[in-house]
Design an enzyme around this catalytic site. Structure first.
Site, short mmCIF file in Angstrom:
data_model
loop_
_atom_site.label_atom_id
_atom_site.label_comp_id
_atom_site.label_asym_id
_atom_site.label_seq_id
_atom_site.Cartn_x
_atom_site.Cartn_y
_atom_site.Cartn_z
N CYS A 5 0.99 -1.77 0.09
CA CYS A 5 -0.30 -0.10 -0.30
C CYS A 5 0.86 1.23 -0.13
CB CYS A 5 -0.82 -0.25 1.11
SG CYS A 5 -2.25 1.28 1.02
N LYS B 136 -12.41 -4.63 2.32
CA LYS B 136 -11.56 -4.09 3.64
C LYS B 136 -12.96 -3.20 3.66
CE LYS B 136 -7.29 -1.11 4.67
NZ LYS B 136 -6.41 -0.92 3.96
N ARG C 94 -3.24 2.85 12.69
CA ARG C 94 -3.16 4.16 11.68
C ARG C 94 -1.72 5.15 13.28
NH1 ARG C 94 -8.80 6.08 10.06
NH2 ARG C 94 -8.32 3.97 8.01
N LYS D 243 -11.31 -7.76 6.40
CA LYS D 243 -11.18 -6.67 7.09
C LYS D 243 -11.99 -5.73 7.55
CE LYS D 243 -7.21 -3.71 8.20
NZ LYS D 243 -6.02 -3.13 7.74
N SER E 143 -6.76 -3.69 14.75
CA SER E 143 -5.72 -2.84 15.75
C SER E 143 -7.02 -2.94 16.41
CB SER E 143 -5.19 -2.34 15.11
OG SER E 143 -5.61 -0.95 14.85
N TYR F 42 -2.10 -9.34 15.90
CA TYR F 42 -1.15 -8.92 16.56
C TYR F 42 -1.16 -9.73 18.00
CZ TYR F 42 -2.33 -5.47 13.62
OH TYR F 42 -1.78 -4.67 12.78
#
Length: 325
Positions: free
Chosen positions: A121, A196, A206, A249, A275, A314
Site C-alpha cells: 500500500c 476492506k 494508524r 477486514k 488493531s 497481533y
C-alpha cells in the site's frame, strides 16, 4: 421423569476429553500470521502507545524477533514499514532500499523458513496519508495502480513470498498480477485485501503505521460497513483478476461476511483481527474485566468457525504459547 424421551446433548460435554474429542473447529499455530512494524534507525524497540505488546522495531532487532516467532511455531509474518521520509507519491514504498524491502531481504536471509507477506500500500509512505495519488483533493484510481504494481514488484524482487495489496483501488489485483508476471514473478501469489471496510476499528493501526489521512477519510475507496452484497462483488472481481487469497477486514464485526465469502469461493480465506479489536481486549484486560487467554481464543475460534482458513492477528505470539499449554 423416567417416561420422558429427549436428546441428551450433555453426554458429549461431560469431560474436557470428550469435549475435545467432538470439537468441530480447531485453532492451530499454522493458522496464524503475525504482523510486524519495521522502522528505520538502530536500537529501536518502542511500544506502540495504543497497542500494548506491539512494537516498532529497527532492523537490528528484526532477526531476533523473527527467530522468536519461528521458535513459537508461527510460520508466517506480514511486514509493514514505517519510513523516515514521505512524499506525495509515496516513493519509499517502491524504493529498492525502502524499509520493507530491506526487512524482507533480512528475514529471508536469516530465517528463510518463514513465509514473508508484504503489505502493499502507499498510505504509510504518502505525505497526505491516502492509499494512492491525490489530485485536486481526490484519490485517483488508475494512476495509483501504476505505483502499486511497482511497489509489488519491488517487494517480490526483495524476496517476498506473498504480495498483500490493501489499498482497495478498483483493478488493483489485475494491475499487480500483470506487473508481477511481466517482471518474472508469475509464481508469486497475491493475498488481496478484497473486502476492506471503512471501519472505526483501525485507529490503533494508524498510530502504529503513522498513516492517518491528513484530510478527509477513506470512504471513497474502502467499503461501507452497512453493505453485504458489495462484499460479494468485490471478492468475485479480485478472484477474476488473479487473487490467490482473500482477506476480510476487520474480522470480528464481519463474521457474517466471512461466512458469505466462504460459501461462495473455495480460495484460502484470511480474517484480519485488526488493531482496534486487539486494543479493546488489551484495555479490558488491564482493567481486570476479562480473562485475556479465554476471550482471545474464543474470538479467534469464532473467525475459524465462520470460515476463515488463516488469521492475521497481533495476538499470534501469545496464542502460540497458549496452544502449547
Amino acid at each position: 421423569m423416567n417416561h420422558l424421551t429427549f436428546d441428551r446433548h450433555r453426554r458429549l460435554r461431560m469431560t474436557e476429553s470428550l469435549r475435545s474429542l467432538v470439537r468441530e473447529t480447531h485453532l492451530l499455530k499454522e493458522d496464524l500470521i503475525y504482523p510486524i512494524f519495521v522502522v528505520e534507525g538502530e536500537g529501536v524497540k518502542e511500544e506502540v502507545p495504543s497497542m500494548p505488546g506491539v512494537y516498532h522495531i529497527s532492523l537490528d532487532y528484526l532477526t531476533e524477533e523473527m527467530k522468536e516467532v519461528k521458535s513459537l511455531g508461527i510460520r508466517s509474518v506480514m511486514v509493514f514499514g514505517v519510513p523516515d521520509e514521505k512524499d506525495e507519491k509515496g516513493s519509499q514504498a517502491y524504493c529498492e532500499h525502502g524499509i520493507v524491502q530491506k526487512a524482507i531481504r533480512q528475514i529471508k536471509e536469516d530465517v528463510p523458513s518463514l513465509t514473508v507477506i508484504a503489505d502493499t500500500c502507499l498510505c504509510q509512505y504518502t505525505s497526505h496519508g491516502h492509499c494512492g495519488i491525490v489530485k485536486d483533493g481526490e484519490v485517483v484510481n488508475d494512476e495509483s495502480l501504476e505505483l502499486l504494481a511497482e511497489t509489488a514488484v519491488s517487494q517480490a524482487r526483495a524476496g517476498a513470498d506473498i504480495i498483500a495489496p490493501s489499498n482497495m483501488m478498483d483493478g488493483f489485483v489485475a494491475a499487480i498480477r500483470k506487473g508481477l508476471d511481466q517482471a518474472g514473478f508469475e509464481n508469486t501469489p497475491i493475498m488481496s485485501y478484497a473486502v476492506k471496510y471503512a471501519s472505526s476499528f483501525y485507529g490503533p493501526f494508524r498510530d502504529a503505521a503513522h498513516s492517518t489521512p491528513q484530510f478527509g477519510d477513506r470512504r471513497t475507496y474502502q467499503m461501507d460497513p452497512a453493505n453485504r452484497l458489495e462484499a460479494k462483488r468485490e471478492a468475485k472481481s479480485d478472484i477474476e483478476e488473479g487473487a490467490d487469497f482473500l482477506i476480510i477486514k476487520p474480522a470480528l464485526s464481519y463474521l457474517d461476511i466471512i461466512r458469505e465469502i466462504r460459501e461462495e469461493h473455495p480460495v484460502p480465506l484470511v480474517a484480519y483481527n485488526v488493531s482496534g479489536e486487539y486494543s479493546l481486549v488489551k484495555a479490558a484486560v488491564q482493567n481486570g474485566w476479562v480473562d485475556e487467554k479465554e476471550i482471545v481464543l474464543e474470538k479467534l475460534t469464532a473467525m475459524k468457525r465462520a470460515g476463515a482458513d488463516l488469521i492475521i492477528t497481533y495476538f499470534a505470539k501469545d496464542v502460540a504459547r497458549w496452544l502449547d499449554q
